[in-house]
Design a protein around this motif. Structure first.
Motif, short mmCIF file in Angstrom:
data_model
loop_
_atom_site.label_atom_id
_atom_site.label_comp_id
_atom_site.label_asym_id
_atom_site.label_seq_id
_atom_site.Cartn_x
_atom_site.Cartn_y
_atom_site.Cartn_z
N ALA A 104 2.22 -11.12 3.22
CA ALA A 104 1.71 -11.43 1.87
C ALA A 104 1.30 -10.15 1.16
CB ALA A 104 0.53 -12.39 1.97
N ALA A 105 2.23 -9.22 1.05
CA ALA A 105 1.94 -7.93 0.42
C ALA A 105 1.53 -8.08 -1.03
CB ALA A 105 3.16 -7.01 0.52
N GLN A 106 1.94 -9.18 -1.66
CA GLN A 106 1.62 -9.38 -3.08
C GLN A 106 0.14 -9.68 -3.31
OE1 GLN A 106 3.52 -11.21 -1.15
NE2 GLN A 106 3.54 -13.39 -1.68
N GLU A 107 -0.58 -10.02 -2.25
CA GLU A 107 -2.02 -10.30 -2.37
C GLU A 107 -2.80 -8.99 -2.35
OE1 GLU A 107 -2.98 -13.16 -3.10
OE2 GLU A 107 -1.37 -14.49 -2.46
N ARG A 108 -2.40 -8.08 -3.22
CA ARG A 108 -2.93 -6.72 -3.18
C ARG A 108 -4.43 -6.67 -3.43
NH1 ARG A 108 -2.35 -2.05 -7.30
NH2 ARG A 108 -2.85 -0.24 -6.03
N ASP A 109 -4.92 -7.42 -4.41
CA ASP A 109 -6.33 -7.37 -4.77
C ASP A 109 -7.22 -7.84 -3.61
OD1 ASP A 109 -5.69 -6.43 -7.24
OD2 ASP A 109 -5.88 -8.36 -8.26
N VAL A 110 -6.79 -8.89 -2.95
CA VAL A 110 -7.58 -9.42 -1.83
C VAL A 110 -7.58 -8.44 -0.67
CG1 VAL A 110 -7.77 -11.29 -0.15
CG2 VAL A 110 -7.10 -11.80 -2.50
N LEU A 111 -6.42 -7.88 -0.36
CA LEU A 111 -6.32 -6.91 0.73
C LEU A 111 -7.14 -5.66 0.43
CD1 LEU A 111 -2.49 -7.24 1.39
CD2 LEU A 111 -4.30 -7.92 2.97
N LEU A 112 -7.09 -5.22 -0.83
CA LEU A 112 -7.86 -4.05 -1.23
C LEU A 112 -9.35 -4.33 -1.15
CD1 LEU A 112 -7.54 -1.16 -2.28
CD2 LEU A 112 -7.60 -2.07 -4.60
N GLY A 113 -9.74 -5.57 -1.48
CA GLY A 113 -11.15 -5.93 -1.41
C GLY A 113 -11.69 -5.84 0.00
N VAL A 114 -10.91 -6.28 0.98
CA VAL A 114 -11.34 -6.19 2.38
C VAL A 114 -11.42 -4.74 2.82
CG1 VAL A 114 -10.75 -6.77 4.76
CG2 VAL A 114 -10.38 -8.45 2.94
#
Length: 205
Positions: free
Chosen positions: A62-72
């Motif tokens: 799910a590379a498109q979930e950039r904001d969530v991944l960046l938040g973690v």
């Protein structure tokens, strides 16, 4: 010999006075707080160590979930920027900042886990399922460790505030230690659910 006997008598009197004024209790409860806090730090570190693998695994599906991944990732960086030492329990401001950073990490992970629900292939990935089990176990350990710390601090703080041990506490520089707030206690009463075994909803034909 006379001076030696006087010295021994004075030493015995001091020991008796200290034991009767809570000195020994202060020492033992202080050590309990240190041990309990050390376990809290260990479990938080365990969680932080899981984050890179968790993020990379999710990114693979799910590379498109950039904001969530960046938040973690950013939440983990903020946690890492605070020096987690045993001395934190003696500094209310530093303690508060550390707990706030851990709260941000919890929120960021919760958002990430919600996103995962949209990716069945990710949920069935063996590596992710292993990380899921580790994270769930760690969250439970964090909850237990925090509860033990709360109890240890409560016992210590009662000793520091109660007469006559409060006089001994003032004499030796023992101060009340910070603990988790009521809001934090409510938050840990139910560890975050990390369950991705829910069946997919049936498709309408």
């Amino acid at each position: 010999m006379t001076m030696s006997r006087i010295s021994l008598a004075l030493a015995a009197a001091v020991l008796l006075l200290l034991s009767g004024c809570g000195y020994n209790t202060l020492q033992s409860t202080d050590e309990q707080v240190k041990a309990a806090w050390s376990e809290v730090l260990n479990q938080y570190q365990r969680r932080a160590d899981l984050v890179p693998n968790l993020v990379n695994t999710v990114k693979g599906f799910a590379a498109q979930e950039r904001d969530v991944l960046l938040g973690v990732t950013n939440a983990r960086a903020r946690v890492g920027s605070i020096q987690a030492t045993p001395e934190l329990v003696n500094d209310p401001d530093a303690f508060s900042k550390f707990i706030a950073a851990q709260g941000e990490m919890t929120s960021a992970l919760s958002r990430l886990l919600l996103v995962v629900e949209n990716y069945p292939q990710l949920k069935s990935d063996a590596n992710f399922r292993d990380l899921q089990a580790q994270l769930e176990g760690t969250e439970n350990r964090i909850a237990v460790a925090r509860q033990r710390y709360i109890r240890a601090v409560q016992e210590y703080n009662v000793t520091v505030r109660t007469f006559p041990s409060n006089l001994t506490a003032m004499l030796f520089g023992h101060k009340v230690k910070p603990t988790f707030t009521v809001e934090n206690e409510q938050a840990i009463s139910k560890p975050p659910a990390v369950d991705f075994s829910k069946p997919e909803p049936a498709q309408n034909k």
